[in-house]
Design a protein around this motif. Structure first.
Motif, PDB file in Angstrom:
ATOM      1  N   SER A  35       0.978  -1.018   0.364  1.00 47.49           N
ATOM      2  CA  SER A  35       0.024  -0.094  -0.243  1.00 47.49           C
ATOM      3  C   SER A  35       1.233   1.359  -0.075  1.00 47.49           C
ATOM      4  O   SER A  35       0.543   2.053   0.479  1.00 47.49           O
ATOM      5  CB  SER A  35      -1.123   0.161   1.464  1.00 47.49           C
ATOM      6  OG  SER A  35      -0.308  -0.723   2.258  1.00 47.49           O
ATOM      7  N   ALA A  36       2.079   1.083  -0.737  1.00 44.43           N
ATOM      8  CA  ALA A  36       3.302   2.783  -0.858  1.00 44.43           C
ATOM      9  C   ALA A  36       2.534   2.916  -1.266  1.00 44.43           C
ATOM     10  O   ALA A  36       1.600   3.572  -2.313  1.00 44.43           O
ATOM     11  CB  ALA A  36       3.911   1.861  -0.818  1.00 44.43           C
ATOM     12  N   GLY A  40       3.009   1.265  -5.328  1.00 44.96           N
ATOM     13  CA  GLY A  40       1.653   0.607  -4.660  1.00 44.96           C
ATOM     14  C   GLY A  40       1.322  -0.594  -5.715  1.00 44.96           C
ATOM     15  O   GLY A  40       1.665   0.119  -6.458  1.00 44.96           O
ATOM     16  N   GLY A  41       0.524  -1.259  -4.972  1.00 40.47           N
ATOM     17  CA  GLY A  41       0.124  -2.460  -6.012  1.00 40.47           C
ATOM     18  C   GLY A  41       0.874  -4.045  -5.650  1.00 40.47           C
ATOM     19  O   GLY A  41       1.714  -4.321  -4.488  1.00 40.47           O
ATOM     20  N   ILE A 141       5.308  -1.318   7.955  1.00 38.27           N
ATOM     21  CA  ILE A 141       5.537  -2.954   7.828  1.00 38.27           C
ATOM     22  C   ILE A 141       6.366  -3.311   7.175  1.00 38.27           C
ATOM     23  O   ILE A 141       5.639  -3.563   5.559  1.00 38.27           O
ATOM     24  CB  ILE A 141       4.496  -3.545   8.664  1.00 38.27           C
ATOM     25  CG1 ILE A 141       3.722  -3.410   9.792  1.00 38.27           C
ATOM     26  CG2 ILE A 141       4.791  -5.011   8.361  1.00 38.27           C
ATOM     27  CD1 ILE A 141       2.387  -3.905  10.116  1.00 38.27           C
ATOM     28  N   VAL A 142       8.292  -3.744   5.966  1.00 35.31           N
ATOM     29  CA  VAL A 142       8.134  -4.692   5.557  1.00 35.31           C
ATOM     30  C   VAL A 142       8.433  -5.966   6.266  1.00 35.31           C
ATOM     31  O   VAL A 142       8.647  -6.605   6.898  1.00 35.31           O
ATOM     32  CB  VAL A 142       9.413  -3.901   4.936  1.00 35.31           C
ATOM     33  CG1 VAL A 142      10.314  -4.099   3.674  1.00 35.31           C
ATOM     34  CG2 VAL A 142       9.226  -2.300   4.392  1.00 35.31           C
ATOM     35  N   LEU A 143       7.865  -7.270   5.037  1.00 35.68           N
ATOM     36  CA  LEU A 143       8.698  -8.564   4.900  1.00 35.68           C
ATOM     37  C   LEU A 143       8.592  -8.837   4.014  1.00 35.68           C
ATOM     38  O   LEU A 143       8.640  -8.473   3.323  1.00 35.68           O
ATOM     39  CB  LEU A 143       6.407  -8.762   5.682  1.00 35.68           C
ATOM     40  CG  LEU A 143       6.060  -8.882   6.670  1.00 35.68           C
ATOM     41  CD1 LEU A 143       4.274  -9.499   6.449  1.00 35.68           C
ATOM     42  CD2 LEU A 143       6.707  -9.890   7.893  1.00 35.68           C
ATOM     43  N   VAL A 184       1.804  -1.634   3.858  1.00 33.94           N
ATOM     44  CA  VAL A 184       2.817  -2.492   4.238  1.00 33.94           C
ATOM     45  C   VAL A 184       3.304  -2.843   2.555  1.00 33.94           C
ATOM     46  O   VAL A 184       2.770  -2.818   1.753  1.00 33.94           O
ATOM     47  CB  VAL A 184       1.020  -3.797   5.003  1.00 33.94           C
ATOM     48  CG1 VAL A 184       1.937  -5.542   4.656  1.00 33.94           C
ATOM     49  CG2 VAL A 184       0.509  -3.411   5.551  1.00 33.94           C
ATOM     50  N   CYS A 185       4.296  -3.704   3.624  1.00 37.38           N
ATOM     51  CA  CYS A 185       4.873  -4.087   1.762  1.00 37.38           C
ATOM     52  C   CYS A 185       5.226  -5.560   2.378  1.00 37.38           C
ATOM     53  O   CYS A 185       5.582  -5.895   3.403  1.00 37.38           O
ATOM     54  CB  CYS A 185       6.327  -3.224   1.854  1.00 37.38           C
ATOM     55  SG  CYS A 185       5.836  -1.766   0.536  1.00 37.38           S
ATOM     56  N   VAL A 186       5.128  -6.379   1.241  1.00 40.23           N
ATOM     57  CA  VAL A 186       5.666  -7.812   1.212  1.00 40.23           C
ATOM     58  C   VAL A 186       6.171  -8.359   0.347  1.00 40.23           C
ATOM     59  O   VAL A 186       5.918  -7.682  -1.013  1.00 40.23           O
ATOM     60  CB  VAL A 186       3.900  -8.642   1.255  1.00 40.23           C
ATOM     61  CG1 VAL A 186       4.379 -10.496   1.606  1.00 40.23           C
ATOM     62  CG2 VAL A 186       3.233  -8.301   2.257  1.00 40.23           C
TER      63      VAL A 186
END
Length: 226
Positions: A35-36, A40-41, A141-143, A184-186
């Motif tokens: 959702s950066a 994003g996306g 949050i970065v995963l 959040v980033c995954v």
């Protein structure tokens, strides 16, 4: 991903302000669901940037600002950029069987996701609105994980991380679900012909690891805010 990407803490100065940012150099073959504000996306990403900005951020082009910071770092190709007024140097991290969660926790502007329209953004809690002095707040949050995830599982991972974040905030004794600007980033390898892992809910193999890693990292960052 070639090896496990890790967060690099970098410093810079902007308009006389000493600031920090975190950089992940992901390399080829990685895609990110996020959702950066920049990038994003869901799609291939070569890097992730989590940049600290001054409180009362005055710019109206955060995506361009993040791109400028990325260029100064020599980052090329598509990337994802997050922004926070929290102290990025105070980031917390947790590793859980291949999953790494890195979190910057700013909770000065916290409240509940579902709040009355009349509630002030700074203290949006169920009940009468009371405006408090502005303080910086964003939980980013970065995963990173070594397993490829399907599109649905990537989205599921974001939901799982968010659930774990809220659980950690409550466990820290905070009466809130987060801040209005949490992101959040995954990051995971691009899937092959098998399409990747189909699930990332909290009771799946990778989702459980995501949940534990996020919970531990957010809890460590949130406790000083009590």
């Amino acid at each position: 991903m070639r090896g496990e990407p890790h967060a690099e803490l970098r410093d810079r100065r902007e308009d006389g302000h000493p600031l920090h940012h975190l950089v992940w150099r992901l390399g080829p073959g990685v895609r990110v669901c996020s959702s950066a504000v920049l990038g994003g996306g869901i799609g291939p990403r070569a890097w992730i940037l989590n940049a600290q900005v001054p409180g009362g951020y005055p710019r109206l082009d955060p995506d361009r600002h993040l791109a400028e910071i990325a260029a100064a770092e020599g980052l090329t190709g598509p990337g994802a950029g997050l922004m926070t007024a929290a102290d990025v140097a105070a980031y917390t991290t947790c590793h859980d069987d291949g999953v790494t969660a890195t979190v910057t926790t700013g909770l000065g502007v916290r409240g509940w996701a579902a709040a009355p329209d009349t509630a002030a953004p700074e203290t949006a809690t169920p009940g009468p609105a009371v405006r408090a002095p502005h303080r910086p707040g964003t939980v980013n949050i970065v995963l990173t994980l070594p397993a490829a995830l399907s599109d649905a599982a990537l989205i599921n991972a974001v939901a799982t991380a968010t659930e774990a974040k809220v659980q950690a905030l409550l466990d820290a004794g905070l009466d809130c679900s987060g801040t209005p600007t949490d992101a959040v980033c995954v990051a995971a390898p691009e899937p092959g012909p098998d399409g990747g892992e189909p699930f990332a809910g909290p009771r799946s193999t990778w989702g459980a690891r995501i949940a534990r890693a996020v919970h531990t990292a957010v809890l460590a960052g949130a406790r000083p805010a009590r």
